[in-house]
Design a protein around this motif. Structure first.
Motif, mmCIF file in Angstrom:
data_model
loop_
_atom_site.group_PDB
_atom_site.id
_atom_site.type_symbol
_atom_site.label_atom_id
_atom_site.label_comp_id
_atom_site.label_asym_id
_atom_site.label_seq_id
_atom_site.Cartn_x
_atom_site.Cartn_y
_atom_site.Cartn_z
ATOM 1 N N ILE A 27 3.725 -2.450 4.798
ATOM 2 C CA ILE A 27 2.709 -3.091 3.984
ATOM 3 C C ILE A 27 3.392 -3.879 2.876
ATOM 4 O O ILE A 27 4.465 -3.517 2.400
ATOM 5 C CB ILE A 27 1.698 -2.090 3.406
ATOM 6 C CG1 ILE A 27 2.407 -0.965 2.649
ATOM 7 C CG2 ILE A 27 0.787 -1.544 4.487
ATOM 8 C CD1 ILE A 27 1.455 0.005 1.995
ATOM 9 N N ASP A 28 2.755 -4.967 2.481
ATOM 10 C CA ASP A 28 3.314 -5.853 1.462
ATOM 11 C C ASP A 28 2.718 -5.608 0.086
ATOM 12 O O ASP A 28 3.360 -5.875 -0.932
ATOM 13 C CB ASP A 28 3.063 -7.320 1.834
ATOM 14 C CG ASP A 28 3.591 -7.681 3.206
ATOM 15 O OD1 ASP A 28 4.782 -7.423 3.457
ATOM 16 O OD2 ASP A 28 2.823 -8.218 4.022
ATOM 17 N N ALA A 29 1.475 -5.144 0.069
ATOM 18 C CA ALA A 29 0.776 -4.969 -1.208
ATOM 19 C C ALA A 29 -0.088 -3.721 -1.160
ATOM 20 O O ALA A 29 -0.632 -3.363 -0.116
ATOM 21 C CB ALA A 29 -0.091 -6.186 -1.509
ATOM 22 N N VAL A 30 -0.210 -3.082 -2.317
ATOM 23 C CA VAL A 30 -1.106 -1.944 -2.470
ATOM 24 C C VAL A 30 -2.067 -2.237 -3.612
ATOM 25 O O VAL A 30 -1.656 -2.716 -4.675
ATOM 26 C CB VAL A 30 -0.332 -0.638 -2.774
ATOM 27 C CG1 VAL A 30 -1.294 0.471 -3.166
ATOM 28 C CG2 VAL A 30 0.494 -0.214 -1.585
ATOM 29 N N VAL A 31 -3.343 -1.968 -3.377
ATOM 30 C CA VAL A 31 -4.358 -2.079 -4.421
ATOM 31 C C VAL A 31 -4.848 -0.671 -4.739
ATOM 32 O O VAL A 31 -5.454 -0.016 -3.891
ATOM 33 C CB VAL A 31 -5.541 -2.958 -3.969
ATOM 34 C CG1 VAL A 31 -6.603 -3.019 -5.073
ATOM 35 C CG2 VAL A 31 -5.072 -4.357 -3.609
ATOM 36 N N ILE A 32 -4.557 -0.206 -5.943
ATOM 37 C CA ILE A 32 -5.046 1.088 -6.390
ATOM 38 C C ILE A 32 -6.353 0.861 -7.134
ATOM 39 O O ILE A 32 -6.372 0.249 -8.209
ATOM 40 C CB ILE A 32 -4.029 1.801 -7.299
ATOM 41 C CG1 ILE A 32 -2.733 2.092 -6.534
ATOM 42 C CG2 ILE A 32 -4.617 3.092 -7.854
ATOM 43 C CD1 ILE A 32 -1.654 2.764 -7.368
ATOM 44 N N ALA A 33 -7.452 1.320 -6.549
ATOM 45 C CA ALA A 33 -8.767 1.152 -7.151
ATOM 46 C C ALA A 33 -9.088 2.355 -8.028
ATOM 47 O O ALA A 33 -9.130 3.492 -7.559
ATOM 48 C CB ALA A 33 -9.827 0.989 -6.068
ATOM 49 N N LEU A 34 -9.297 2.099 -9.310
ATOM 50 C CA LEU A 34 -9.638 3.143 -10.264
ATOM 51 C C LEU A 34 -11.120 3.062 -10.624
ATOM 52 O O LEU A 34 -11.833 2.165 -10.164
ATOM 53 C CB LEU A 34 -8.788 2.978 -11.528
ATOM 54 C CG LEU A 34 -7.269 2.962 -11.338
ATOM 55 C CD1 LEU A 34 -6.581 2.690 -12.663
ATOM 56 C CD2 LEU A 34 -6.791 4.285 -10.746
ATOM 57 N N LYS A 35 -11.561 3.962 -11.472
ATOM 58 C CA LYS A 35 -12.911 3.905 -12.046
ATOM 59 C C LYS A 35 -12.756 3.835 -13.560
ATOM 60 O O LYS A 35 -13.212 4.706 -14.295
ATOM 61 C CB LYS A 35 -13.721 5.125 -11.625
ATOM 62 C CG LYS A 35 -13.970 5.223 -10.130
ATOM 63 C CD LYS A 35 -14.771 6.462 -9.773
ATOM 64 C CE LYS A 35 -15.018 6.552 -8.267
ATOM 65 N NZ LYS A 35 -15.797 7.771 -7.901
#
Length: 250
Positions: free
Chosen positions: A45-53
């Motif tokens: 994978i090239d990118a990671v998106v960590i979704a927070l609240k």
């Protein structure tokens, strides 16, 4: 896991999904995760998106969550970091955009970062530092009456300045319209003036691509998912990114 190129921290899940989709369209193999990962991630994978609240929690909690995400992304070897917030700049006079951006910048030893929530595809544009929703100013849109983050000021320089001690500048559309080199020159001028952030005008995707090119060497980028349009090509020009497109949510 192969070395990650781009590490993203989104202040909510929906926005994180928009960002992941944008990166995938640009050819980045992108994985979205909910919260800081607790185990190994897939290879390739090239990118990671960590979704927070973190959008409407206290500024202190938003900073804590965001720094935990940053720590993981840095350990994973990401080369550039993106703080994603809403294209309507949802925030209050206390934050959370300014405090989180300040904390990330300090952790990364960054003295200057762009702030560009523009997303023309969704009719969110910035002109002379003012955010428009469709044909009306943000302050005259339905966001004026938001129960948690009422946006009563469309001047983003002024809004962000209330949330940070760092001086905030503006790169106006008259500069953005001239392309990436002119934008970079404007950034250098603002840095020389001691500005910590630059609100950057954008009224169409061409502007966003130019801004993306101009931030190729910036360790930290902040904005809506629209400004990420130009980021994949930076890695491609550097020979670090192929054409495979996959995305998933963990």
């Amino acid at each position: 896991m192969s070395q990650l190129l781009l590490g993203c921290i989104a202040d909510d899940f929906t926005g994180g999904t928009d960002l992941a989709s944008t990166l995938v369209r640009g050819g980045m193999r992108t994985l979205q995760v909910i919260g800081v990962p607790q185990g190994p991630l897939p290879d390739d994978i090239d990118a990671v998106v960590i979704a927070l609240k973190s959008r409407t929690v206290s500024p202190e909690e938003a900073v804590t969550q965001s720094l935990e995400a940053l720590e993981w992304l840095r350990a994973a070897g990401c080369q550039q970091f993106f703080f994603k917030y809403c294209s309507t700049f949802d925030s209050t006079s206390r934050g959370n955009i300014g405090p989180v951006a300040d904390a990330l910048a300090e952790a990364l030893n960054v003295s200057f970062a762009v702030a560009c929530p523009a997303f023309p595809e969704n009719k969110r544009t910035i002109f002379n530092g003012h955010l428009f929703v469709g044909d009306v100013l943000l302050s005259e849109s339905g966001m004026r009456n938001h129960p948690l983050t009422p946006m009563t000021d469309s001047n983003l320089v002024r809004v962000l300045q209330q949330q940070t001690l760092k001086p905030v500048g503006l790169v106006a559309h008259s500069v953005v319209n001239k392309g990436a080199q002119a934008i970079s020159t404007a950034f250098n001028s603002l840095i020389a003036q001691g500005r910590g952030y630059a609100i950057v005008d954008a009224i169409d995707d061409e502007d966003l691509y130019a801004i993306g090119t101009a931030v190729a060497d910036h360790k930290l980028v902040t904005g809506g998912s629209g400004v990420a349009l130009g980021l994949p090509e930076n890695f491609r020009r550097a020979g670090k990114l192929g054409q495979s497109e996959t995305a998933s949510v963990l």
